[in-house]
Design an enzyme around this catalytic site. Sequence first.
Site, PDB file in Angstrom:
ATOM      1  N   GLU A   1       0.820  -1.209   0.000  1.00  0.00           N
ATOM      2  CA  GLU A   1       0.000   0.000   0.000  1.00  0.00           C
ATOM      3  C   GLU A   1       0.861   1.271   0.000  1.00  0.00           C
ATOM      4  O   GLU A   1       0.622   2.173  -0.781  1.00  0.00           O
ATOM      5  CB  GLU A   1      -0.882  -0.027   1.260  1.00  0.00           C
ATOM      6  N   ASP A   2       1.831   1.330   0.874  1.00  0.00           N
ATOM      7  CA  ASP A   2       2.597   2.564   1.042  1.00  0.00           C
ATOM      8  C   ASP A   2       4.035   2.458   0.563  1.00  0.00           C
ATOM      9  O   ASP A   2       4.692   3.467   0.329  1.00  0.00           O
ATOM     10  CB  ASP A   2       2.620   2.987   2.530  1.00  0.00           C
TER      11      ASP A   2
ATOM     12  N   ASP B   1     -16.435   0.308  41.088  1.00  0.00           N
ATOM     13  CA  ASP B   1     -15.206  -0.342  40.616  1.00  0.00           C
ATOM     14  C   ASP B   1     -14.232   0.657  39.998  1.00  0.00           C
ATOM     15  O   ASP B   1     -13.526   0.346  39.053  1.00  0.00           O
ATOM     16  CB  ASP B   1     -15.516  -1.492  39.648  1.00  0.00           C
TER      17      ASP B   1
END
Length: 496
Positions: free
Chosen positions: A77-78, A265
């Site tokens: 992709e890059d 809690d």
Amino acid sequence: MEKEFTSLIDQIKDYSPKANVEKIKKAWEFAKMAHTGQKRLSGEDFVFHPLRVATILATWKMDSTSIIAAFLHDTIEDGGARREDIVREFGEEVATLVDGVTKVTGLRLKGSRQEQFVENLRKMLLVMAKDLRVVFIKLADRLHNMRTLDSLPKESQLGNSMETLEIYAPLAERLGVGKVKGELEDLAFPYAYPDEYKKVKDMVDDYFKKTSAELDIETMRKAILSKLIKAGIKAEVQGRKKHLYSLWRKLLRPENDWDLAKVNDIMALRVFVPEITDCYVALGIIHNTYKPVPSIGISDYIAQPKPNGYRSIHTKVFGPKGKIIEFQVRTFQMHEEAEYGLAAHWSYSEVKGTGVSGDKLEKIETAGDKLSWVRQLISWQHELADTDEFINALKFDGLKHRNFIFSPMGDVYDLPVDATPVDFAYMVHTKLGNFIQGAKVDGRIVPLDYKLKSGQVVEILTSKNAKKPNAHWLEFVATNMARREINKQLNKIDKG
Ligand code: MN
């Protein structure tokens, strides 16, 4: 940078002595080559990103193949890499994982219309369901991107944060990766809801300043730990603060109405012991030391695990000064599973040398508890998109009989099983069909009567001018739409 890589290798060898270190080193070199000269928006060399994604996967004790795919996940992709390079150097399995991550990344969820969003989400889950490891790589990728969100423009910060809260955090929860869910939510919270974030943060800071909560917890921690040791149990006890995002969700509930005192809690104690029987001994010790709260009492998720496989015993007791405090008791292995979910199973199987590889869904199902990924997927989608069409599609059509085909831009098209690139072209746009010159599937030229398979990326090669469709196409097209359009064009041309 190299130091970071070396310590990663040490970490991997530590949990997986059989790991394929040579191939991991090769993947690292490959990533550095592919991303040469590239920077992230932070100014850092790009290759730090895959390195840290791989490191996150190593903390989840994932197998070598996943680690290798993590190094390569952005190289197509890059970076300058091609799929065939990855296949040649690392094999088809790694390439398939990289493909999966790339496709999921390409799916546009941000800012899309509701129907589109649901559709794309469904398709994204399908790609991921082919090999569960894609999900973990994608989660690690998202986690690192969220940790470095600072350097992105404001718009992307908001978009990515909303997407994280809506998609990735629930996904992590469904997979039982509790630790990741909490971190993703807390990373997204300040960008997605800045005012609310500030309000909750100030409230909590104030609470800890004004009360002795932290000290009380430490007192309780030591008291329980020493009793466990006396009982001959090799235990660990930890105090933990509740994540801000989930605290906010809790404060929003009408019965709590922004009253911190009602949330019991904010801090909890976790007790880790070696064996299941130790859990019940520990529970006895806790109740002997601190009175259990009568009405809210105990939840035994060991006897009855939660649907996502979570196991633990929860009990609420009166601590010092009568404050209600939660204890969570579990074995070390249960803890690992609660933090890293199914990822933990991958490492168990690699250590045992059963060699889980490929898209062996069945193996995961038998790997430990009977968590069925597909069932999870479907139940999650029910909650998300309660539209009739959607549910019918899942129930009656069955996912197997659908073909989800991707455009190079990441758009997804739903096509029947025998669909061809010609069907795809007409589905994208009636006009595109009239310009067909050829077609590429996953980057390779294919004949026009090629039968498309789910998950493939199809690119239609076009001619400069519209041309007459080939009458021969009518013999293989699978959709009525393509047939109708082809006939229309043929008639038009015949009439001159
Ligand atoms: Mn990435």
